[in-house]
Design a protein around this motif. Structure first.
Motif, mmCIF file in Angstrom:
data_model
loop_
_atom_site.group_PDB
_atom_site.id
_atom_site.type_symbol
_atom_site.label_atom_id
_atom_site.label_comp_id
_atom_site.label_asym_id
_atom_site.label_seq_id
_atom_site.Cartn_x
_atom_site.Cartn_y
_atom_site.Cartn_z
ATOM 1 N N ASP A 36 -54.546 -50.823 35.705
ATOM 2 C CA ASP A 36 -55.728 -50.282 36.381
ATOM 3 C C ASP A 36 -55.924 -48.828 35.947
ATOM 4 O O ASP A 36 -54.960 -48.125 35.639
ATOM 5 N N THR A 37 -57.193 -48.394 35.957
ATOM 6 C CA THR A 37 -57.489 -47.016 35.553
ATOM 7 C C THR A 37 -58.141 -46.256 36.704
ATOM 8 O O THR A 37 -58.629 -46.858 37.665
ATOM 9 N N LEU A 38 -58.176 -44.934 36.574
ATOM 10 C CA LEU A 38 -58.852 -44.105 37.576
ATOM 11 C C LEU A 38 -60.331 -44.472 37.653
ATOM 12 O O LEU A 38 -60.937 -44.415 38.724
ATOM 13 N N GLU A 39 -60.891 -44.860 36.522
ATOM 14 C CA GLU A 39 -62.300 -45.274 36.492
ATOM 15 C C GLU A 39 -62.504 -46.555 37.322
ATOM 16 O O GLU A 39 -63.500 -46.683 38.042
ATOM 17 N N ASP A 40 -61.543 -47.481 37.253
ATOM 18 C CA ASP A 40 -61.630 -48.685 38.095
ATOM 19 C C ASP A 40 -61.650 -48.288 39.566
ATOM 20 O O ASP A 40 -62.466 -48.785 40.349
ATOM 21 N N PHE A 41 -60.725 -47.393 39.944
ATOM 22 C CA PHE A 41 -60.654 -46.968 41.351
ATOM 23 C C PHE A 41 -61.994 -46.339 41.769
ATOM 24 O O PHE A 41 -62.523 -46.634 42.838
ATOM 25 N N ALA A 42 -62.534 -45.489 40.891
ATOM 26 C CA ALA A 42 -63.798 -44.813 41.218
ATOM 27 C C ALA A 42 -64.922 -45.819 41.420
ATOM 28 O O ALA A 42 -65.789 -45.643 42.285
ATOM 29 N N GLN A 43 -64.904 -46.901 40.639
ATOM 30 C CA GLN A 43 -65.982 -47.901 40.751
ATOM 31 C C GLN A 43 -65.941 -48.634 42.095
ATOM 32 O O GLN A 43 -66.956 -49.122 42.571
ATOM 33 N N VAL A 44 -64.774 -48.727 42.699
ATOM 34 C CA VAL A 44 -64.686 -49.310 44.043
ATOM 35 C C VAL A 44 -65.457 -48.419 45.021
ATOM 36 O O VAL A 44 -66.235 -48.891 45.853
ATOM 37 N N LYS A 45 -65.251 -47.109 44.910
ATOM 38 C CA LYS A 45 -65.951 -46.164 45.781
ATOM 39 C C LYS A 45 -67.470 -46.233 45.537
ATOM 40 O O LYS A 45 -68.254 -46.229 46.499
ATOM 41 N N VAL A 46 -67.861 -46.302 44.281
ATOM 42 C CA VAL A 46 -69.284 -46.362 43.945
ATOM 43 C C VAL A 46 -69.911 -47.600 44.598
ATOM 44 O O VAL A 46 -70.982 -47.522 45.225
ATOM 45 N N LYS A 47 -69.229 -48.734 44.487
ATOM 46 C CA LYS A 47 -69.723 -49.992 45.067
ATOM 47 C C LYS A 47 -69.837 -49.886 46.591
ATOM 48 O O LYS A 47 -70.872 -50.250 47.168
ATOM 49 N N ASN A 48 -68.780 -49.393 47.237
ATOM 50 C CA ASN A 48 -68.774 -49.366 48.698
ATOM 51 C C ASN A 48 -69.735 -48.316 49.257
ATOM 52 O O ASN A 48 -70.364 -48.538 50.297
ATOM 53 N N ASN A 88 -74.520 -48.001 60.912
ATOM 54 C CA ASN A 88 -73.309 -47.691 61.666
ATOM 55 C C ASN A 88 -72.271 -46.926 60.848
ATOM 56 O O ASN A 88 -71.243 -46.509 61.382
ATOM 57 N N ALA A 89 -72.526 -46.771 59.539
ATOM 58 C CA ALA A 89 -71.544 -46.096 58.684
ATOM 59 C C ALA A 89 -71.624 -44.584 58.882
ATOM 60 O O ALA A 89 -72.665 -44.040 59.237
ATOM 61 N N ARG A 90 -70.495 -43.905 58.642
ATOM 62 C CA ARG A 90 -70.459 -42.443 58.755
ATOM 63 C C ARG A 90 -71.032 -41.785 57.499
ATOM 64 O O ARG A 90 -71.748 -40.798 57.580
ATOM 65 N N TYR A 91 -70.678 -42.323 56.339
ATOM 66 C CA TYR A 91 -71.146 -41.760 55.063
ATOM 67 C C TYR A 91 -72.250 -42.651 54.521
ATOM 68 O O TYR A 91 -72.015 -43.825 54.212
ATOM 69 N N ARG A 92 -73.443 -42.124 54.411
ATOM 70 C CA ARG A 92 -74.587 -42.959 54.044
ATOM 71 C C ARG A 92 -75.239 -42.454 52.774
ATOM 72 O O ARG A 92 -76.456 -42.521 52.607
ATOM 73 N N LYS A 93 -74.412 -41.926 51.881
ATOM 74 C CA LYS A 93 -74.900 -41.407 50.600
ATOM 75 C C LYS A 93 -74.249 -42.186 49.473
ATOM 76 O O LYS A 93 -73.038 -42.456 49.513
ATOM 77 N N ARG A 94 -75.031 -42.534 48.474
ATOM 78 C CA ARG A 94 -74.442 -43.151 47.290
ATOM 79 C C ARG A 94 -73.567 -42.124 46.584
ATOM 80 O O ARG A 94 -73.802 -40.919 46.696
ATOM 81 N N VAL A 95 -72.552 -42.602 45.883
ATOM 82 C CA VAL A 95 -71.605 -41.718 45.193
ATOM 83 C C VAL A 95 -71.504 -42.189 43.747
ATOM 84 O O VAL A 95 -71.535 -43.392 43.476
ATOM 85 N N THR A 96 -71.403 -41.247 42.831
ATOM 86 C CA THR A 96 -71.239 -41.610 41.424
ATOM 87 C C THR A 96 -69.769 -41.502 41.013
ATOM 88 O O THR A 96 -68.973 -40.816 41.675
ATOM 89 N N ALA A 97 -69.441 -42.175 39.918
ATOM 90 C CA ALA A 97 -68.069 -42.108 39.390
ATOM 91 C C ALA A 97 -67.715 -40.665 39.038
ATOM 92 O O ALA A 97 -66.559 -40.245 39.199
ATOM 93 N N GLU A 98 -68.712 -39.912 38.591
ATOM 94 C CA GLU A 98 -68.462 -38.505 38.232
ATOM 95 C C GLU A 98 -68.076 -37.701 39.474
ATOM 96 O O GLU A 98 -67.218 -36.821 39.417
ATOM 97 N N GLU A 99 -68.735 -38.012 40.594
ATOM 98 C CA GLU A 99 -68.403 -37.296 41.837
ATOM 99 C C GLU A 99 -66.987 -37.636 42.306
ATOM 100 O O GLU A 99 -66.278 -36.776 42.825
ATOM 101 N N VAL A 100 -66.579 -38.889 42.130
ATOM 102 C CA VAL A 100 -65.200 -39.248 42.479
ATOM 103 C C VAL A 100 -64.234 -38.463 41.598
ATOM 104 O O VAL A 100 -63.282 -37.837 42.092
#
Lengths: 396, 150
Positions: free
Chosen positions: A159-171, A180-192
Motif C-alpha cells: 500500500d502507498t500513501l497515495e492509496d491512503f489519501a484516496q480513501v480520505k478523498v472518497k469519504n 449529519n457529518a461534521r466535515y462537509r468539505k471535499r478534500v484532495t489528495a494534495e491536501e492530505v
C-alpha cells in the motif's frame, strides 16, 4: 436462524464540537428516532443506552440518564459499554429483549461529548490498567497504533500513501453530502499529503477526529411493526459481538504486546475477520450479497484493512479494490457512503449506532444525494478496544 | 548542582539487568508453556490450559521489526514530559520475538528515527530512561537496531 427485528426509526444529532453535554445530544437523537418511527416515547417498553466514559456518573448509566431526560415512564432499562463497539452491544441487547419477548419496542441511544485532542485514560495512577500503562510507559496514543497498522500494510502489501489519501478523498466527498457529518468539505489528495504527520506514516487528514454526536434507533418485533402498519421495514438480521481467540497475533489497542503463540497455534483468521464471519453466518449471507458497507475508518489505512477482513477482496488486495473504484458510489461494493469517521470524527458510543442509521436510510431508499441505487443488504463493522467485535447486517 | 537520583523501573518486574544482561521479564505457565508479557502472575490465559504455576522467564533479547511509527505530538498524561521544552518526537517499534512468537511494543533508543527503520530489521532490547524527576530516574526498555553500537 436467530430471527429478525425491525428498524422502525433512526435519528441523529449532527456531529461536531458543539460545547454542550452528551445528554442533550442523545435526547435530540432519541426524539428524532421516535418521530421517524411514529412511536410515542410512553409506548416504549425498554431503553438501552450506550455508555460514555467522558460524562461522569450519568455516562456510566446512560440508559437511565436518557430515560430521565425524555421523562420517566417506567420502561425497562439497560446501559452497556464496549468502547467503540458500545453501540452494537446496545443494539444486540435490544434485539435479545425483543426476540425473547421481554419487550416489543426498544429505544437505543448513544451520545458523546468529546474532549479536545488525544483521547486519554481516566485519571489516577492505575498500573494494573493496560490503558493507563500504554500512555505512562510508551506515550502510545491511539494514532500511534493506527500508524503501526499503516506501516505494516505498506511493508507487507505494498500500500502507498497515495492509496491512503484516496480513501480520505472518497469519504470526504460523501461527507460533503451528509447533513449529519461534521466535515462537509471535499478534500484532495494534495491536501492530505500537505497535512502534518501525526504518527508516521499517517497525516492529520488520514486520522479521524474526536467529535460530539448522538445516534438513536427504535427497534421492534416484526409483529409490532405489522401492527404499526409498517409492511416492509428494514430488518436487522445479524449482530456480531464476538471476542478474540487466544492467542491474538495482531497488536491491538490498548495492549503493549500480543499474546505469545509459542504454546498454542493461532487461528488462521484474525480477530477482525472473525467479527464479520460471525455476522455473515448468522445472517446466512456472504460478502457477495452486500449492497454497501459502513466500516470503522479510524484511519484511512484501517478502512483498507476492513475490505479484506469483510471478504470484499482477498488479503493484500484492498488498495487494488480502492483504485478500481469498487468501493466508491457506483462501484461494486460502496464503502462508507455516509462519509465514515473521516467525515464524522468519532463519538464513541454513538458511532456503531450511526452506522446502522446510515444502513437504514440507504435500505429505505431515503439517503438523498448519497443514495446507493437498489440497496438491499448492508453491513457495519467496527472493533472496540479490549476485545470487542461489532458488526450488524441489515436487509430489506 | 547534581545529586544522585534513585533508578526505579517505571513498572516493577517487567525488566531487569544491565548492559548485555538486560532482559524483558515475562512469565511462563508450567502446565502449557504459554509465555506472557506483560507478565501474568495470577492466572494462565490459555483457554485450553487447566492452569499451572506461573514462573518468571526472561524473553529473547533480539527480534525483528513487525512495524514502527512515531509520536509527532506530545502524548497526554500520564506520559511525563516537560511542557516548557519543545516536544521531541520519538519512534515506537513493535518487535516480534521469534522464539516466544510475541510482538512487544517499545520506544526506540534516542536518536533512532523512523527513517532508520524497516520492517524485518533485527532489533535488540536495551535499558533506557523514560523520564527523571527530583528524586527518581524512571527506567524502561528501548529497542535498538543490532547494527548500532552502544
Amino acid at each position: 436462524m436467530t430471527g429478525e427485528v425491525a428498524v422502525l426509526g433512526a435519528g441523529m444529532h449532527p456531529w461536531g464540537k458543539w460545547g454542550r453535554g452528551f445528554v442533550e445530544y442523545g435526547t435530540v437523537a432519541a426524539r428524532a428516532a421516535l418521530a421517524d418511527a411514529g412511536v410515542d416515547w410512553r409506548d416504549v417498553g425498554s431503553i438501552v443506552g450506550a455508555d460514555t466514559v467522558r460524562g461522569g456518573y450519568p455516562g456510566y448509566v446512560a440508559g437511565a440518564t436518557f430515560a430521565k431526560a425524555l421523562g420517566w415512564q417506567g420502561a425497562r432499562v439497560a446501559s452497556v459499554y464496549a468502547a467503540c463497539a458500545s453501540g452494537a452491544q446496545a443494539v444486540n441487547t435490544a434485539r435479545a429483549q425483543i426476540l425473547s419477548g421481554l419487550a416489543d419496542v426498544v429505544l437505543v441511544v448513544g451520545a458523546d461529548a468529546a474532549p479536545k485532542g488525544f483521547f486519554r485514560p481516566a485519571g489516577g495512577d492505575r498500573p494494573d490498567d493496560p490503558d493507563w500503562l500504554r500512555f505512562r510507559v510508551l506515550g502510545a496514543t491511539n494514532p500511534t497504533y493506527f500508524g503501526l497498522y499503516a506501516r505494516r500494510r505498506m511493508a507487507v502489501h505494498g500500500d502507498t500513501l497515495e492509496d491512503f489519501a484516496q480513501v480520505k478523498v472518497k469519504n470526504a466527498a460523501q461527507g460533503a453530502l451528509n447533513p449529519n457529518a461534521r466535515y462537509r468539505k471535499r478534500v484532495t489528495a494534495e491536501e492530505v499529503a500537505a497535512s502534518t504527520v501525526v504518527a508516521d506514516p499517517l497525516r492529520l487528514l488520514d486520522i479521524c477526529a474526536t467529535s460530539d454526536g448522538a445516534a438513536a434507533l427504535v427497534l421492534s418485533s416484526m409483529e409490532f411493526a405489522r401492527r404499526h402498519e409498517v409492511a416492509d421495514p428494514v430488518r436487522i438480521r445479524a449482530v456480531s459481538t464476538v471476542t478474540p481467540r487466544f492467542p491474538t497475533t495482531v497488536l491491538d489497542l490498548p495492549d503493549i504486546a500480543t499474546d505469545s503463540a509459542v504454546a498454542v497455534e493461532p487461528a488462521a483468521e484474525t480477530f477482525r475477520a472473525s467479527i464479520a464471519r460471525a455476522a455473515y453466518e448468522e445472517a446466512g449471507i456472504g460478502p457477495e450479497d452486500l449492497s454497501l458497507a459502513e466500516v470503522y475508518d479510524l484511519s484511512t489505512a484501517l478502512e483498507l484493512q476492513w475490505y479484506e477482513d469483510l471478504g470484499l477482496c482477498g488479503e493484500g488486495e484492498a488498495a487494488k479494490l480502492l483504485r478500481e473504484g469498487a468501493t466508491a458510489p457506483g462501484g461494486r461494493i460502496p464503502v462508507n457512503v455516509s462519509g465514515g469517521l473521516a467525515s464524522f470524527g468519532e463519538a464513541v458510543p454513538a458511532q456503531a449506532i450511526a452506522q446502522v442509521c446510515e444502513l437504514t436510510w440507504q435500505l429505505r431508499g431515503t439517503a438523498g444525494e448519497r443514495q446507493i441505487t437498489g440497496a438491499r443488504v448492508g453491513i457495519t463493522a467496527n472493533q472496540g478496544l479490549f476485545g470487542h467485535g461489532s458488526s450488524v447486517i441489515a436487509v430489506r | 548542582m547534581s545529586r544522585t537520583r534513585t533508578r526505579t523501573p517505571v513498572v516493577p518486574g517487567w525488566f531487569a539487568g544491565e548492559g548485555d544482561d538486560f532482559r524483558l521479564l515475562g512469565t511462563r505457565c508450567s502446565a502449557c508453556a504459554s509465555v506472557f508479557f506483560p507478565r501474568e502472575d495470577a492466572f494462565c490465559r490459555n483457554p485450553g490450559c487447566p492452569g499451572g504455576e506461573l514462573a518468571e522467564v526472561p524473553l529473547s533479547r533480539k527480534g525483528r521489526v513487525w512495524s514502527y511509527t512515531d509520536s509527532r505530538y506530545r502524548p497526554p498524561s500520564p506520559y511525563v514530559s516537560d511542557p516548557e521544552l519543545e516536544w521531541q518526537s520519538y519512534a515506537l517499534i513493535a518487535v516480534e520475538l521469534e522464539f516466544e512468537r510475541i510482538v512487544v511494543l517499545g520506544q526506540a533508543v534516542p536518536g533512532v528515527t523512523v527513517a532508520d527503520l524497516t520492517v524485518g530489521m533485527e532489533m535488540e532490547v536495551v535499558p533506557g530512561v523514560l523520564n527523571e524527576d527530583a528524586e527518581t530516574t524512571w527506567t524502561t526498555w528501548h529497542w535498538r537496531p543490532t547494527g548500532v553500537g552502544a
